[in-house]
Design a protein around this motif. Structure first.
Motif, PDB file in Angstrom:
ATOM      1  N   LYS A  25      39.377  60.290  23.758  1.00  0.00           N
ATOM      2  CA  LYS A  25      40.350  59.213  23.936  1.00  0.00           C
ATOM      3  C   LYS A  25      39.900  58.255  25.035  1.00  0.00           C
ATOM      4  N   ARG A  26      39.270  58.814  26.054  1.00  0.00           N
ATOM      5  CA  ARG A  26      38.800  57.970  27.156  1.00  0.00           C
ATOM      6  C   ARG A  26      37.704  57.009  26.674  1.00  0.00           C
ATOM      7  N   ARG A  27      36.882  57.444  25.722  1.00  0.00           N
ATOM      8  CA  ARG A  27      35.880  56.541  25.166  1.00  0.00           C
ATOM      9  C   ARG A  27      36.555  55.367  24.447  1.00  0.00           C
ATOM     10  N   GLY A  28      37.657  55.635  23.774  1.00  0.00           N
ATOM     11  CA  GLY A  28      38.416  54.548  23.158  1.00  0.00           C
ATOM     12  C   GLY A  28      38.975  53.599  24.193  1.00  0.00           C
ATOM     13  N   VAL A  29      39.408  54.165  25.347  1.00  0.00           N
ATOM     14  CA  VAL A  29      39.910  53.316  26.428  1.00  0.00           C
ATOM     15  C   VAL A  29      38.792  52.417  26.952  1.00  0.00           C
ATOM     16  N   ARG A  30      37.591  52.977  27.079  1.00  0.00           N
ATOM     17  CA  ARG A  30      36.465  52.173  27.578  1.00  0.00           C
ATOM     18  C   ARG A  30      36.177  51.003  26.638  1.00  0.00           C
ATOM     19  N   ARG A  31      36.249  51.270  25.337  1.00  0.00           N
ATOM     20  CA  ARG A  31      35.999  50.191  24.375  1.00  0.00           C
ATOM     21  C   ARG A  31      37.041  49.079  24.532  1.00  0.00           C
ATOM     22  N   MET A  32      38.297  49.479  24.735  1.00  0.00           N
ATOM     23  CA  MET A  32      39.335  48.472  24.917  1.00  0.00           C
ATOM     24  C   MET A  32      39.157  47.735  26.239  1.00  0.00           C
ATOM     25  N   LYS A  33      38.666  48.446  27.271  1.00  0.00           N
ATOM     26  CA  LYS A  33      38.386  47.774  28.540  1.00  0.00           C
ATOM     27  C   LYS A  33      37.321  46.699  28.358  1.00  0.00           C
ATOM     28  N   LEU A  34      36.277  47.057  27.591  1.00  0.00           N
ATOM     29  CA  LEU A  34      35.228  46.072  27.336  1.00  0.00           C
ATOM     30  C   LEU A  34      35.766  44.869  26.581  1.00  0.00           C
ATOM     31  N   THR A  35      36.671  45.111  25.647  1.00  0.00           N
ATOM     32  CA  THR A  35      37.264  44.007  24.893  1.00  0.00           C
ATOM     33  C   THR A  35      38.067  43.094  25.808  1.00  0.00           C
ATOM     34  N   ALA A  36      38.930  43.741  26.663  1.00  0.00           N
ATOM     35  CA  ALA A  36      39.752  42.935  27.573  1.00  0.00           C
ATOM     36  C   ALA A  36      38.886  42.181  28.575  1.00  0.00           C
ATOM     37  N   THR A  37      37.855  42.860  29.093  1.00  0.00           N
ATOM     38  CA  THR A  37      36.957  42.202  30.041  1.00  0.00           C
ATOM     39  C   THR A  37      36.170  41.091  29.358  1.00  0.00           C
ATOM     40  N   GLY A  38      35.741  41.352  28.120  1.00  0.00           N
ATOM     41  CA  GLY A  38      35.024  40.319  27.369  1.00  0.00           C
ATOM     42  C   GLY A  38      35.884  39.097  27.148  1.00  0.00           C
ATOM     43  N   LEU A  39      37.194  39.312  26.897  1.00  0.00           N
ATOM     44  CA  LEU A  39      38.089  38.166  26.719  1.00  0.00           C
ATOM     45  C   LEU A  39      38.220  37.379  28.017  1.00  0.00           C
ATOM     46  N   LEU A  40      38.271  38.097  29.154  1.00  0.00           N
ATOM     47  CA  LEU A  40      38.317  37.427  30.456  1.00  0.00           C
ATOM     48  C   LEU A  40      37.068  36.582  30.673  1.00  0.00           C
ATOM     49  N   LEU A  41      35.914  37.146  30.370  1.00  0.00           N
ATOM     50  CA  LEU A  41      34.674  36.396  30.518  1.00  0.00           C
ATOM     51  C   LEU A  41      34.644  35.192  29.591  1.00  0.00           C
ATOM     52  N   LEU A  42      35.214  35.370  28.394  1.00  0.00           N
ATOM     53  CA  LEU A  42      35.229  34.275  27.434  1.00  0.00           C
ATOM     54  C   LEU A  42      36.032  33.096  27.964  1.00  0.00           C
ATOM     55  N   VAL A  43      37.242  33.387  28.491  1.00  0.00           N
ATOM     56  CA  VAL A  43      38.062  32.277  29.001  1.00  0.00           C
ATOM     57  C   VAL A  43      37.420  31.681  30.252  1.00  0.00           C
ATOM     58  N   ALA A  44      36.699  32.527  31.017  1.00  0.00           N
ATOM     59  CA  ALA A  44      35.988  31.974  32.188  1.00  0.00           C
ATOM     60  C   ALA A  44      34.907  31.004  31.739  1.00  0.00           C
ATOM     61  N   VAL A  45      34.155  31.361  30.695  1.00  0.00           N
ATOM     62  CA  VAL A  45      33.121  30.480  30.175  1.00  0.00           C
ATOM     63  C   VAL A  45      33.751  29.200  29.632  1.00  0.00           C
ATOM     64  N   VAL A  46      34.887  29.357  28.915  1.00  0.00           N
ATOM     65  CA  VAL A  46      35.583  28.190  28.373  1.00  0.00           C
ATOM     66  C   VAL A  46      36.027  27.274  29.511  1.00  0.00           C
ATOM     67  N   TYR A  47      36.532  27.882  30.584  1.00  0.00           N
ATOM     68  CA  TYR A  47      36.983  27.088  31.728  1.00  0.00           C
ATOM     69  C   TYR A  47      35.827  26.312  32.325  1.00  0.00           C
ATOM     70  N   VAL A  48      34.678  26.996  32.499  1.00  0.00           N
ATOM     71  CA  VAL A  48      33.506  26.324  33.070  1.00  0.00           C
ATOM     72  C   VAL A  48      33.068  25.168  32.177  1.00  0.00           C
ATOM     73  N   LEU A  49      32.998  25.386  30.873  1.00  0.00           N
ATOM     74  CA  LEU A  49      32.558  24.352  29.949  1.00  0.00           C
ATOM     75  C   LEU A  49      33.544  23.196  29.908  1.00  0.00           C
ATOM     76  N   ALA A  50      34.864  23.529  29.898  1.00  0.00           N
ATOM     77  CA  ALA A  50      35.856  22.458  29.853  1.00  0.00           C
ATOM     78  C   ALA A  50      35.831  21.642  31.133  1.00  0.00           C
ATOM     79  N   THR A  51      35.673  22.305  32.271  1.00  0.00           N
ATOM     80  CA  THR A  51      35.580  21.586  33.545  1.00  0.00           C
ATOM     81  C   THR A  51      34.335  20.694  33.580  1.00  0.00           C
ATOM     82  N   TRP A  52      33.226  21.229  33.109  1.00  0.00           N
ATOM     83  CA  TRP A  52      31.972  20.446  33.073  1.00  0.00           C
ATOM     84  C   TRP A  52      32.121  19.232  32.166  1.00  0.00           C
ATOM     85  N   ALA A  53      32.830  19.462  31.035  1.00  0.00           N
ATOM     86  CA  ALA A  53      33.023  18.340  30.116  1.00  0.00           C
ATOM     87  C   ALA A  53      33.895  17.262  30.751  1.00  0.00           C
TER      88      ALA A  53
END
Length: 434
Positions: A25-53
């Protein structure tokens, strides 16, 4: 592993061990952590690109996208901090009110115990729940089915055999012997025996016994004539002639035989009447004569104390045990058939008799309320003490393994909701500001 304390010393942290299933079950939690963290990184990248634009001269949409991404990052970071603070200190920093489960485990256990005691172990809650279940009617309907009665009978027979097997014969025999002896010594038997004898004499029930004794005495005299005459001759004085002794012995034997024959054949024989009067007087003495009663009690005590009688009393258990075991093992025995019939009858009554149902349910409710109100503290302390005995790190890891996946959805939702809220706020600000 933390040491146990208080009443919970009997519970070890091993009872709440981190298992292979928890690791999966903990391995499933890790996968979800990666998903949530990946979404955070995604919005951070979007923020950087939108600010640059926006800084590059693009007008319109970059501001909206940057505001949404910025709010999404804030929401994601806030929820990451909240979720992480449940199980550990974020980034290892000693921030107050973090690592709540490891540090507040004992308080959480005490609070859980209090919650259960107040909301589940109150008399009104228990009584209402039991009344809604209709336990008696359900049990009655279930028992009324012959197949179910057979099953219960078989289980009872198995339990009975197990109990008899566990019991040591020597211990039971000692208890039974002591109980019977103590009961026999405590109860005076003379008055009861006197009343019984008085009733027997009044009903004439003893006459059949007298008939039997007379018949057996007659038969014995016929077969042992020589023995009787020898006994009479042996008691004669030495100076009397032998032929006189024989004549006397023969005469005594004939008179004795005649007397017994007449008693056997004459229901109205005077000796029978004398015996009736003797038995009636003896029955009265057993009930009212102090000396007779005392002598009977001494005789009873002497008889009970004899080793032969004690052996008989002790061996009674072996006979009873063998009889019960045989009856319990035989499906067609009278014991099991009667038990089965009684269970079916009880089931029909419980299922169909509303007054009996009400009364039985009242007994069950009263018993349950008494238990939960009397032992509420012990029951709730079982929860709090058990939780206190668990290892803090293992507890935190185990709980995270079970609920961590859902908690990661909070991070994802926080990112999405934060982005939408930021976009809405930015839109309204520009709309009203413009």
């Amino acid at each position: 592993m933390n040491q146990t304390k208080g009443p919970a010393a009997g519970f070890s942290a091993a009872g709440f061990a981190y298992t292979a299933a928890d690791e999966e079950k903990r391995r499933g939690v890790r996968r979800m952590k990666l998903t949530a963290t990946g979404l955070l990184l995604l919005v951070a990248v979007v923020y950087v690109l939108a600010t640059w634009a926006g800084r590059s001269g693009v007008t319109g949409w970059p501001g909206y996208v940057a505001a949404a991404a910025e709010a999404g990052m804030v929401g994601a970071l806030a929820d990451w901090f909240a979720v992480t603070a449940l199980f550990k200190r974020p980034l290892g920093l000693p921030i107050p009110h973090t690592a709540i489960i490891p540090t507040k485990k004992d308080q959480l256990g005490a609070s859980l115990g209090s919650f259960v005691g107040e909301n589940f172990l109150s008399g009104d809650v228990v009584r209402g729940r039991l009344r809604a279940l209709g336990i008696v009617g359900r049990v009655g309907g279930w028992l009324a089915e012959p197949a179910h009665a057979d099953r219960v009978t078989a289980e009872l027979a198995t339990a009975l055999r197990g109990a008899l097997t566990v019991l040591r014969d020597a211990d039971v025999q000692a208890v039974v012997g002591e109980a019977i002896t103590r009961r026999a010594e405590a109860v005076e038997i003379a008055p009861g025996a006197g009343k019984t004898l008085e009733k027997i004499v009044a009903d004439g029930a003893h006459r059949r016994a007298v008939d039997l004794v007379c018949a057996r005495a007659h038969d014995w005299l016929v077969l042992h004539a020589d023995s009787v005459m020898d006994a009479v001759q042996g008691g004669a004085p030495g100076w009397t002639p032998r032929f006189v002794d024989r004549k006397v012995g023969d005469r005594v034997y004939k008179e004795l035989l005649r007397f017994v024959t007449e008693m056997r054949d004459m229901p109205g024989h005077p000796a029978r009447g004398a015996l009736d009067r003797f038995l009636a007087d003896f029955a009265a003495d057993l009930q009212g004569d102090t000396d007779t009663r005392a002598r009977v009690e001494r005789l009873k005590s002497d008889l009970v104390a004899r080793p032969e009688v004690q052996d008989i009393i002790a061996s009674a258990w072996s006979s009873v045990r063998a009889m019960i075991l045989s009856a319990a093992e035989d499906e067609r025995s009278e014991l099991r058939l009667r038990a089965r019939a009684s269970l079916i009858s009880l089931g029909n009554r419980l299922a169909g008799d509303s007054r009996l149902q009400t009364k039985a349910e009242g007994w069950i409710e009263d018993a349950a309320v008494y238990v939960v109100t009397t032992y509420r503290t012990e029951i709730t302390s079982l929860i709090s003490d058990t939780v206190a005995s668990w290892d803090a790190d293992q507890t935190s890891r185990k709980i995270e393994a079970h609920i961590g996946r859902d908690l990661q959805f909070i991070r994802i939702n926080g990112t999405v909701v934060g982005a939408l809220a930021g976009l809405l706020i930015y839109t309204l600000s520009h709309a009203f500001g413009g």
